[in-house]
Design an enzyme around this catalytic site. Structure first.
Site, PDB file in Angstrom:
ATOM      1  N   HIS A  76       0.867  -1.494   0.334  1.00  0.00           N
ATOM      2  CA  HIS A  76       0.276   0.077  -0.054  1.00  0.00           C
ATOM      3  C   HIS A  76       0.978   1.229   0.215  1.00  0.00           C
ATOM      4  O   HIS A  76       1.743   1.677   0.817  1.00  0.00           O
ATOM      5  CB  HIS A  76      -1.212   0.359   1.160  1.00  0.00           C
ATOM      6  CG  HIS A  76      -1.577  -0.883   1.548  1.00  0.00           C
ATOM      7  ND1 HIS A  76      -1.852  -1.931   1.744  1.00  0.00           N
ATOM      8  CD2 HIS A  76      -2.524  -1.930   0.399  1.00  0.00           C
ATOM      9  CE1 HIS A  76      -3.412  -2.849   1.883  1.00  0.00           C
ATOM     10  NE2 HIS A  76      -3.557  -2.583   0.909  1.00  0.00           N
ATOM     11  N   GLU A 124       1.522   3.374   2.787  1.00  0.00           N
ATOM     12  CA  GLU A 124       1.755   2.814   4.238  1.00  0.00           C
ATOM     13  C   GLU A 124       3.874   2.657   4.405  1.00  0.00           C
ATOM     14  O   GLU A 124       4.074   1.918   4.400  1.00  0.00           O
ATOM     15  CB  GLU A 124       1.063   1.186   4.921  1.00  0.00           C
ATOM     16  CG  GLU A 124      -0.062   1.176   4.525  1.00  0.00           C
ATOM     17  CD  GLU A 124      -1.023  -0.285   4.803  1.00  0.00           C
ATOM     18  OE1 GLU A 124       0.068  -0.954   4.274  1.00  0.00           O
ATOM     19  OE2 GLU A 124      -2.223  -0.099   4.925  1.00  0.00           O
ATOM     20  N   HIS A 152       3.336  -4.021   7.020  1.00  0.00           N
ATOM     21  CA  HIS A 152       2.472  -2.620   6.666  1.00  0.00           C
ATOM     22  C   HIS A 152       2.463  -1.675   7.922  1.00  0.00           C
ATOM     23  O   HIS A 152       2.603  -1.688   8.789  1.00  0.00           O
ATOM     24  CB  HIS A 152       0.928  -2.634   6.336  1.00  0.00           C
ATOM     25  CG  HIS A 152       0.704  -4.027   5.186  1.00  0.00           C
ATOM     26  ND1 HIS A 152      -0.104  -4.092   4.312  1.00  0.00           N
ATOM     27  CD2 HIS A 152       1.658  -4.823   4.352  1.00  0.00           C
ATOM     28  CE1 HIS A 152       0.169  -4.275   3.299  1.00  0.00           C
ATOM     29  NE2 HIS A 152       1.030  -5.680   3.458  1.00  0.00           N
ATOM     30  N   GLU A 157       0.993  -5.361  10.484  1.00  0.00           N
ATOM     31  CA  GLU A 157       0.884  -4.430  11.028  1.00  0.00           C
ATOM     32  C   GLU A 157       1.735  -3.133  12.142  1.00  0.00           C
ATOM     33  O   GLU A 157       1.141  -4.379  13.403  1.00  0.00           O
ATOM     34  CB  GLU A 157      -1.007  -3.649  11.332  1.00  0.00           C
ATOM     35  CG  GLU A 157      -1.739  -4.677   9.880  1.00  0.00           C
ATOM     36  CD  GLU A 157      -1.522  -3.749   9.380  1.00  0.00           C
ATOM     37  OE1 GLU A 157      -1.646  -2.872   8.826  1.00  0.00           O
ATOM     38  OE2 GLU A 157      -2.649  -4.816   7.497  1.00  0.00           O
TER      39      GLU A 157
END
Length: 336
Positions: free
Chosen positions: A63, A66, A160, A224
């Site tokens: 992404h 990010e 991420h 994450e």
């Protein structure tokens, strides 16, 4: 025109721009077999005569907004590439680095046409002609080549950052299909990396790490790491444990950080957006891992009403703005 600032540290700017020229030269000079099979992808392998090594794939920028993991990996890679000049064995694994959505990073956007991390599957429907579908094909080809002749120890850490705050600042999604021994090794490493929660994922939604686990038997995970931020303005301190654990993995040494057993969650259900009438029952400020009680409404989509089935479920990745047909949220419940 690229939105990447010229004021960034050289190592960070180079990785954000998918420019591996400096580190590639350093590893080549140290005797490694270095390849760049596609834009934004670098492979670094020991010679054919060396003993079998673990194969580690690190991906960032799937992404484009990010950016924290880009900064973390840039500093790690820069230092490691300097160290191999004095100690060629400083890199203890065969390594593939992948900067995912290069065009989105340059544009300062999450994606160009569609979410790249939903493209790692054969059925793409109306998204088949998107820029991200083409990029996923390139990444799949390079990943297949990297793992083709690799030994049994295979890792894929897809790094991420989360859009919204979370009860667990760092958490990971791990495919259930990973074999028991590599799964336990991965969970232990995640504990060293400061990951507080692990969601076991029973089925693919087209993510890069699930693809590697399913098709290349890698211990793959989507991690994450804290909150989303702009390139050059991330709070690097929030990545300290993950950075130390990554460095130890690449150098083949014991992690310096103390492992903490992550809480383990099973997937209760995927919340799929069926139409443009989709509405969630809570606000956009809802944190990841917010607890909900049995019977509470999660979302409604026309005549379809999603409710909590277990005594307690926690909502992760709530996002009503996804395209129709994609996951708008994930409900999990704790199992360990």
């Amino acid at each position: 025109m690229s939105q990447i600032s010229t004021a960034l540290p050289a190592a960070v700017r180079a990785l954000a721009e998918a420019d591996f020229s400096v580190v590639a030269q350093r590893f080549t000079a140290a005797g490694y077999a270095v390849g760049q099979p596609a834009d934004g992808i670098l492979t670094i392998k020991a010679g054919a005569s060396s003993p079998p090594r673990s194969a580690v794939l690190l991906s960032v920028g799937v992404h484009g907004d990010e950016t924290g993991p880009i900064e973390v990996l840039a500093y790690l890679l820069d230092q490691l590439s300097l160290d191999v000049a004095q100690q060629p064995a400083a890199l203890a694994v065969d390594l593939m680095l992948c900067v995912g959505n290069i065009d989105a990073i340059r544009a300062g956007k999450r994606f160009i046409d569609a979410d790249l991390n939903r493209m790692f599957r054969t059925e793409r429907g109306t998204l088949a002609g998107t820029a991200e579908a083409a990029r996923a094909d390139v990444m799949v080809a390079a990943t297949s080549e990297f793992f083709q002749n690799a030994g049994p120890v295979r890792w894929h850490l897809d790094l991420h950052t989360a859009i919204r705050p979370s009860v667990y600042p760092a958490f990971a999604i791990v495919p259930e299909l990973i074999a028991e021994q590599p799964r336990q090794q991965l969970l232990q490493w995640l504990g060293h990396a400061g990951v507080g929660a692990v969601i076991m994922n029973p089925a693919s939604v087209g993510t890069y790490s699930y693809y590697s686990a399913e098709h290349h038997q890698a211990a793959g995970t989507t991690i994450e790491l804290g909150r989303i931020g702009t390139l050059g303005n991330n709070d690097i301190g929030q990545f300290a444990d993950a950075s130390a654990a990554l460095d130890a993995l690449l150098r083949g040494v014991a992690p310096a950080t103390q492992a903490r057993q992550p809480h383990i969650f099973a997937t209760a259900r995927q919340i799929i957006k069926l139409s443009d009438n989709f509405r969630m029952a809570f606000g956009r400020e809802t944190h990841n891992f917010t607890a909900m009680r049995q019977g509470e409404e999660i979302a409604r989509d026309g005549d379809t009403i999603y409710t909590v089935q277990h005594a307690e479920e926690l909502v992760v990745f709530p996002n009503p703005d996804v395209r129709v047909g994609l996951r708008a949220g994930l409900m999990v419940h704790r199992i360990g």
